[in-house]
Design a protein around this motif. Sequence first.
Motif, PDB file in Angstrom:
ATOM      1  N   LEU A  86       0.836  -1.201   0.000  1.00 15.44           N
ATOM      2  CA  LEU A  86       0.000   0.000   0.000  1.00 15.44           C
ATOM      3  C   LEU A  86       0.873   1.254   0.000  1.00 15.44           C
ATOM      4  O   LEU A  86       0.604   2.215  -0.719  1.00 15.44           O
ATOM      5  CB  LEU A  86      -0.927  -0.019   1.225  1.00 15.44           C
ATOM      6  N   GLN A  90       0.914   4.102  -3.152  1.00 12.70           N
ATOM      7  CA  GLN A  90       0.727   5.552  -3.086  1.00 12.70           C
ATOM      8  C   GLN A  90       1.897   6.279  -3.727  1.00 12.70           C
ATOM      9  O   GLN A  90       1.722   7.320  -4.345  1.00 12.70           O
ATOM     10  CB  GLN A  90       0.476   6.039  -1.647  1.00 12.70           C
ATOM     11  N   VAL A 120      -6.392   6.479  -1.428  1.00 13.69           N
ATOM     12  CA  VAL A 120      -5.327   5.542  -1.058  1.00 13.69           C
ATOM     13  C   VAL A 120      -4.567   6.055   0.165  1.00 13.69           C
ATOM     14  O   VAL A 120      -4.215   5.279   1.059  1.00 13.69           O
ATOM     15  CB  VAL A 120      -4.385   5.276  -2.256  1.00 13.69           C
ATOM     16  N   CYS A 124      -3.971   4.290   3.641  1.00 15.50           N
ATOM     17  CA  CYS A 124      -2.647   4.147   4.252  1.00 15.50           C
ATOM     18  C   CYS A 124      -2.690   4.535   5.726  1.00 15.50           C
ATOM     19  O   CYS A 124      -2.214   3.786   6.587  1.00 15.50           O
ATOM     20  CB  CYS A 124      -1.617   5.025   3.531  1.00 15.50           C
ATOM     21  N   GLN A 127      -4.499   1.893   7.686  1.00 14.82           N
ATOM     22  CA  GLN A 127      -3.770   0.627   7.792  1.00 14.82           C
ATOM     23  C   GLN A 127      -2.468   0.762   8.574  1.00 14.82           C
ATOM     24  O   GLN A 127      -2.037  -0.185   9.229  1.00 14.82           O
ATOM     25  CB  GLN A 127      -3.475   0.072   6.394  1.00 14.82           C
TER      26      GLN A 127
END
Length: 160
Positions: A86, A90, A120, A124, A127
């Motif tokens: 991830l 990005q 995204v 991020c 997450q």
Amino acid sequence: MQTNPRHHFPMLLAFLFLVLVVSSLGGAVTATGLDDWYRDLAKPPFNPPDWLFGPVWTALYLAIAIAGWRLWRVLGWVQGRGVLALWGLQLVMNLCWSVIFFGLQAPGAALVWIGLLFLVLLACIRQFAPVDRWAAILFVPYALWVAFAAVLNGAIWWLN
């Protein structure tokens, strides 16, 4: 899984180098569109001066690299493959925005792309937070700047 502390500094340098390469590629693409095309576009009154973008992006790219390194440091490559993928996504999307906006000179398509990039970045932050709070915090100014850049991109598209 904690990574070997002997590898921490070399990996920090690796993350910094990777981000430097991507930012340099983005800067090179941006420079190609700055000449006549970008300078001739109508811009909104809240458009920052050109000199501001370099320092802001330098700080943001430094934060991006440190965040990636912190995630790697906590999880390593195997356990961290999801969040690190991830993180990498990005970074690639960031570069692609420069290609779309400046390289292809397509503000409309770039507006769609930057909207996706913003989503995204929110993913991020969400997450990263359970893994390393500081990695998530380092992405907050980045997400805010991208949100501002999206508004600016939209205004430029609208005015032109």
